[in-house]
Motif scaffolding. Structure first.
Motif, mmCIF file in Angstrom:
data_model
loop_
_atom_site.group_PDB
_atom_site.id
_atom_site.type_symbol
_atom_site.label_atom_id
_atom_site.label_comp_id
_atom_site.label_asym_id
_atom_site.label_seq_id
_atom_site.Cartn_x
_atom_site.Cartn_y
_atom_site.Cartn_z
ATOM 1 N N TRP A 20 0.838 -1.189 0.000
ATOM 2 C CA TRP A 20 0.000 0.000 0.000
ATOM 3 C C TRP A 20 0.877 1.245 0.000
ATOM 4 O O TRP A 20 0.628 2.183 -0.754
ATOM 5 C CB TRP A 20 -0.910 0.043 1.217
ATOM 6 C CG TRP A 20 -2.051 -0.909 1.186
ATOM 7 C CD1 TRP A 20 -2.727 -1.347 0.081
ATOM 8 C CD2 TRP A 20 -2.661 -1.541 2.299
ATOM 9 N NE1 TRP A 20 -3.710 -2.220 0.456
ATOM 10 C CE2 TRP A 20 -3.696 -2.355 1.820
ATOM 11 C CE3 TRP A 20 -2.438 -1.502 3.668
ATOM 12 C CZ2 TRP A 20 -4.508 -3.113 2.649
ATOM 13 C CZ3 TRP A 20 -3.247 -2.260 4.487
ATOM 14 C CH2 TRP A 20 -4.267 -3.047 3.984
ATOM 15 N N PHE A 127 -8.220 0.512 -2.113
ATOM 16 C CA PHE A 127 -7.274 0.755 -1.020
ATOM 17 C C PHE A 127 -8.009 1.254 0.222
ATOM 18 O O PHE A 127 -7.675 0.876 1.342
ATOM 19 C CB PHE A 127 -6.220 1.783 -1.440
ATOM 20 C CG PHE A 127 -5.039 1.190 -2.149
ATOM 21 C CD1 PHE A 127 -5.185 0.197 -3.094
ATOM 22 C CD2 PHE A 127 -3.761 1.640 -1.877
ATOM 23 C CE1 PHE A 127 -4.101 -0.333 -3.755
ATOM 24 C CE2 PHE A 127 -2.664 1.115 -2.517
ATOM 25 C CZ PHE A 127 -2.831 0.122 -3.469
ATOM 26 N N GLN A 131 -7.755 -0.682 3.748
ATOM 27 C CA GLN A 131 -7.175 -0.094 4.949
ATOM 28 C C GLN A 131 -8.206 0.105 6.054
ATOM 29 O O GLN A 131 -7.863 0.045 7.230
ATOM 30 C CB GLN A 131 -6.442 1.196 4.611
ATOM 31 C CG GLN A 131 -5.187 0.908 3.823
ATOM 32 C CD GLN A 131 -4.283 2.095 3.653
ATOM 33 O OE1 GLN A 131 -4.639 3.218 3.955
ATOM 34 N NE2 GLN A 131 -3.094 1.856 3.140
#
Length: 180
Positions: A20, A127, A131
């Motif tokens: 990431w 993403f 997360q």
């Protein structure tokens, strides 16, 4: 009662944290490449960061609004692992959507640039979901009192990816002789 840490899941999760950081920080190299290749101005080139990081905001906001509307935490009902997997699949969808655009692009083709921005936004949405699920997942992988330690490890490895990503991407572009 002591709770054992699931080290294989933690190792996998920390590796994902690395990537990431690697990918997110590589936008700094991608921006001047887009500016040169698509022959766009400074404002347009900064839309790369806006598309990617804006997706984090909108992704989290969408998840919140949907969960609030239905009165049920979607992420908890999916499970943290599934949330990460769905986020990875969404990011992959964005990357796959970007691939034909980049292959068919010609220097100066700003219409393709906006398609790339849309695909990058989808990558960022993935993403965001990953997360959002990853932090509580890291805490749940062992004793709750050591959860902050696991998050610190993941965050440190994420920062390592953030440091290494732009260097590696710049070297790849250099060796492929792509001017930025």
């Amino acid at each position: 009662m002591t709770e054992k840490t699931n080290y294989s899941a933690l190792t996998t999760l920390v590796t994902v944290f690395f990537f990431w950081g690697f990918i997110a920080a590589s936008n700094g190299v991608f921006i001047p490449f887009c500016k040169t290749y698509f022959q766009i101005d400074q404002f347009q080139s900064q839309l790369v960061d806006f598309a990617f990081y804006g997706a984090y905001y909108f992704g989290a906001l969408i998840l919140f609004v949907i969960s609030s509307t239905i009165g049920k935490d979607i992420l908890n009902s999916w499970g943290y692992k599934n949330g990460i997997i769905y986020g990875l699949l969404l990011s992959c969808l964005g990357a796959v959507a970007m691939y034909p655009a980049v292959l068919g692009a010609k220097p100066g083709d700003s219409d393709v640039f906006y398609y790339v921005l849309g695909a990058l936004f989808v990558v960022g949405l993935g993403f965001s979901l990953q997360q959002t699920a990853a932090n509580p997942f890291a805490v749940s992988l062992g004793a709750p009192e050591k959860g902050a330690h696991r998050l610190n490890l993941a965050g440190g490895v994420n920062s390592l990816g953030t440091t290494i990503g732009p260097i590696v991407v710049a070297l790849i572009l250099f060796f492929l002789n792509i001017k930025i």
